[in-house]
Design an enzyme around this catalytic site. Structure first.
Site, PDB file in Angstrom:
ATOM      1  N   SER A 184      51.555  26.956  29.863  1.00 54.46           N
ATOM      2  CA  SER A 184      52.781  27.704  30.124  1.00 54.46           C
ATOM      3  C   SER A 184      53.287  27.497  31.552  1.00 54.46           C
ATOM      4  O   SER A 184      53.660  26.397  31.934  1.00 54.46           O
ATOM      5  CB  SER A 184      52.544  29.180  29.809  1.00 54.46           C
ATOM      6  OG  SER A 184      53.728  29.910  29.817  1.00 54.46           O
ATOM      7  N   ASP A 330      60.096  27.760  31.362  1.00 59.58           N
ATOM      8  CA  ASP A 330      58.771  27.482  31.910  1.00 59.58           C
ATOM      9  C   ASP A 330      58.192  26.261  31.214  1.00 59.58           C
ATOM     10  O   ASP A 330      58.879  25.585  30.446  1.00 59.58           O
ATOM     11  CB  ASP A 330      57.863  28.707  31.786  1.00 59.58           C
ATOM     12  CG  ASP A 330      57.596  29.104  30.349  1.00 59.58           C
ATOM     13  OD1 ASP A 330      58.398  28.722  29.467  1.00 59.58           O
ATOM     14  OD2 ASP A 330      56.599  29.802  30.084  1.00 59.58           O
ATOM     15  N   ASP A 332      56.227  25.583  28.733  1.00 55.69           N
ATOM     16  CA  ASP A 332      56.257  25.421  27.274  1.00 55.69           C
ATOM     17  C   ASP A 332      57.490  26.037  26.641  1.00 55.69           C
ATOM     18  O   ASP A 332      57.609  26.083  25.418  1.00 55.69           O
ATOM     19  CB  ASP A 332      54.991  25.997  26.643  1.00 55.69           C
ATOM     20  CG  ASP A 332      54.872  27.504  26.780  1.00 55.69           C
ATOM     21  OD1 ASP A 332      55.450  28.065  27.738  1.00 55.69           O
ATOM     22  OD2 ASP A 332      54.187  28.129  25.946  1.00 55.69           O
ATOM     23  N   ASP A 334      58.642  29.109  26.305  1.00 55.30           N
ATOM     24  CA  ASP A 334      58.667  30.362  25.555  1.00 55.30           C
ATOM     25  C   ASP A 334      59.287  31.480  26.393  1.00 55.30           C
ATOM     26  O   ASP A 334      59.366  32.620  25.949  1.00 55.30           O
ATOM     27  CB  ASP A 334      57.278  30.754  25.045  1.00 55.30           C
ATOM     28  CG  ASP A 334      56.266  31.026  26.149  1.00 55.30           C
ATOM     29  OD1 ASP A 334      56.599  30.806  27.333  1.00 55.30           O
ATOM     30  OD2 ASP A 334      55.147  31.445  25.824  1.00 55.30           O
TER      31      ASP A 334
END
Length: 538
Positions: A184, A330, A332, A334
């Site tokens: 992340s 960010d 990833d 999400d």
């Protein structure tokens, strides 16, 4: 018990007839009869409806109980490797390729054997895998895929993609589970493994505990000793390129927009992460004039000076290029943080405020309630209340937000950090979906993002991270708790102090929210934690 036997038991438990169940689920009585005779499986949406109706988890309905023992002493599983956001650590230090292989081995075996009562004979499990742009993501991906196929399951590879795309594809294409390799917002040398269940949600604690047991060499819950059996001959799993699944996700996002963005100038900061191709594809297809940064990943620069954790990069881009708005993601994707046309940051609280009002005005805000976490700003709560919207809070973590939403059928929730869940469209935080919905509101109202959230008056808030030897020891130290109370009492009700531990790092977070000097107060308490001997340089 098979699924059919469980449905019968659930129905009989409240004296409900097949006809009544069929009516509640909007299906024919013949369909219910086929389910109960195990002649057919309910579709995914009907399984969810059954679980909601009888107030049970999906795993409780689907797992073959005769093959799985309960957790010892009925205790809640204690996570040893998996935190609130997956198995995360420094690559090949706390998270090794060998451990990744074993995660793949277990999941390939588990979904091939533990649901045999729900499967047709000869069923081969399917697991879909995505990854972000970190150097170690390729190593971990190949290790996991080797483990999956060695256990006899098929591995479908999405390649570089976002966490929400893996969630979407897992649910939409009916995979047994999905895996996302990412850390992340962490630096490039960290990585992680997120496991997603067949409904696009984070994996349940019990199955996570089984994985952890296997990582520690313990298969006693399944009455096995030694290692898991290896697939041989034609039972060895296949590896399938599944980039088409990622492309369908892009198409899905585009389909959610009802406006052309051709008159909008939008900045995107992709954090040199998983969204570096997808974000450009989506907003270009919708017609926006885009300026993009953080779109040159080299394996070492994910989140480095860019993305949602370094929002100043996007603020500068928007102001210098006179853009209408910007969105930073960010590693990833999400989460999302927005920037208005003047370069002002629009964080998760303000985005929840905008989207809460949007859903309420359309009669789509279930329970007239938004779900946030204890980290949300007190001013945000007051601003929602002024709009006639209620707010409930959970512990920190988008998992807890989603669980609260699911349990109470709420439609919107999220975190100040930018994890926003719009349950009508997704089962997890989705930065791109959030960006699209905010842009839709701008188009519908013809107001800027800054104007849409101008009524939100936030208290100054500051968070100080303290690296510690033992998070639990620091948070149970009575002297620290007393010091916290003294500092909080001095605020005279015009603020608050929160102490909490990170779910993924050896860090205690000191958050102060006040009209006073929040940064100075946070540093006082952080320094006291170190003075008490809890600090760590590692």
């Amino acid at each position: 018990m098979t699924i059919g036997e469980k449905i019968i038991a659930l129905r009989n438990g409240i004296n409900m007839s097949q006809e009544e169940l069929a009516e509640r689920l909007s299906v024919s009585r013949q369909s219910v009869s086929k389910w109960e005779l195990d002649q057919a499986l309910p579709q995914i949406d009907k399984i969810l409806a059954i679980c909601n109706l009888f107030q049970i988890t999906t795993d409780k309905l689907l797992q073959n109980d005769s093959c799985i023992e309960s957790n010892k002493n009925g205790e809640k599983p204690k996570n040893r490797y998996f935190g609130t956001d997956g198995f995360r650590g420094e690559a090949n230090i706390n998270l090794t390729s060998i451990q990744a292989y074993k995660v793949g081995r277990f999941l390939g075996w588990y979904y091939g054997t533990q649901f045999s009562g729900c499967r047709k004979s000869g069923y081969r499990p399917k697991i879909v895998i995505g990854k972000d742009t970190r150097l170690s993501s390729y190593m971990l991906e190949y290790s996991i895929v080797a483990g999956i196929t060695a256990s006899g399951a098929d591995a479908y590879m999405l390649h570089v993609t976002t966490t929400p795309s893996v969630s979407y594809v897992t649910k939409q294409d009916e995979f047994d589970c999905g895996i996302m390799i990412t850390a992340s917002h962490n630096p490039y040398y960290d990585n992680g493994i997120k496991v997603i269940n067949r409904y696009g949600e984070k994996l349940d604690d019990q199955t996570t505990a089984y994985i952890e047991d296997y990582l520690d060499g313990d298969l006693s819950a399944f009455s096995l000793s030694g290692d898991l059996p290896l697939a041989t001959k034609e039972k060895i799993g296949r590896i399938i390129d599944y980039a088409s699944g990622r492309n369908r996700y892009v198409g899905y996002l585009i389909s959610l927009a009802s406006h052309s963005y051709k008159n909008l100038k939008i900045g995107l900061d992709c954090a040199n992460g998983a969204s570096w191709m997808i974000a450009k594809s989506v907003f270009s297809a919708l017609g926006a004039q885009i300026k993009v940064v953080g779109d040159t990943p080299d394996g070492l620069n994910v989140n480095r000076g860019c993305g949602s954790t370094h929002i100043e990069n996007l603020c500068k881009l928007v102001k210098e290029n006179h853009l209408d708005m910007g969105f930073a993601f960010d590693g990833d994707c999400d989460r999302c943080i927005a920037v208005d046309g003047d370069g002002n940051v629009v964080d998760g609280d303000k985005m929840l405020y905008i989207l809460g009002h949007r859903l309420k005005s359309r009669g789509m805000l279930n329970g007239n309630t938004v779900v946030a976490t204890i980290m949300s700003n007190s001013g945000f709560f007051a601003s929602l209340k002024a709009k006639g919207i209620e707010c409930v809070t959970t512990d920190v973590g988008d998992r807890f937000v989603y669980e609260c939403m699911q349990k109470n059928d709420y439609s919107l929730g999220g975190e100040q950090s930018g994890h926003i869940i719009i349950r009508k469209y997704a089962t997890t935080g989705d930065g791109l979906l959030t960006a699209i919905m905010l842009t839709e509101e701008v188009c519908d109202t013809k107001l800027s993002i800054g104007k849409l959230c101008e009524d939100v008056k936030l208290y100054p808030q500051y968070t100080q991270n303290v690296r510690v030897k033992d998070k639990n020891a620091a948070l149970s130290d009575t002297a620290i708790l007393e010091k916290k109370q003294i500092l909080e009492d001095a605020l005279q009700g015009k603020g608050r102090i929160l102490l909490r531990k990170s779910g993924t790092e050896p860090v205690v977070r000191v958050m102060v929210e006040s009209e006073a000097d929040s940064e100075n107060i946070a540093k006082q308490l952080a320094d006291f934690i170190i003075e008490r001997g809890h600090g760590s340089e590692n």
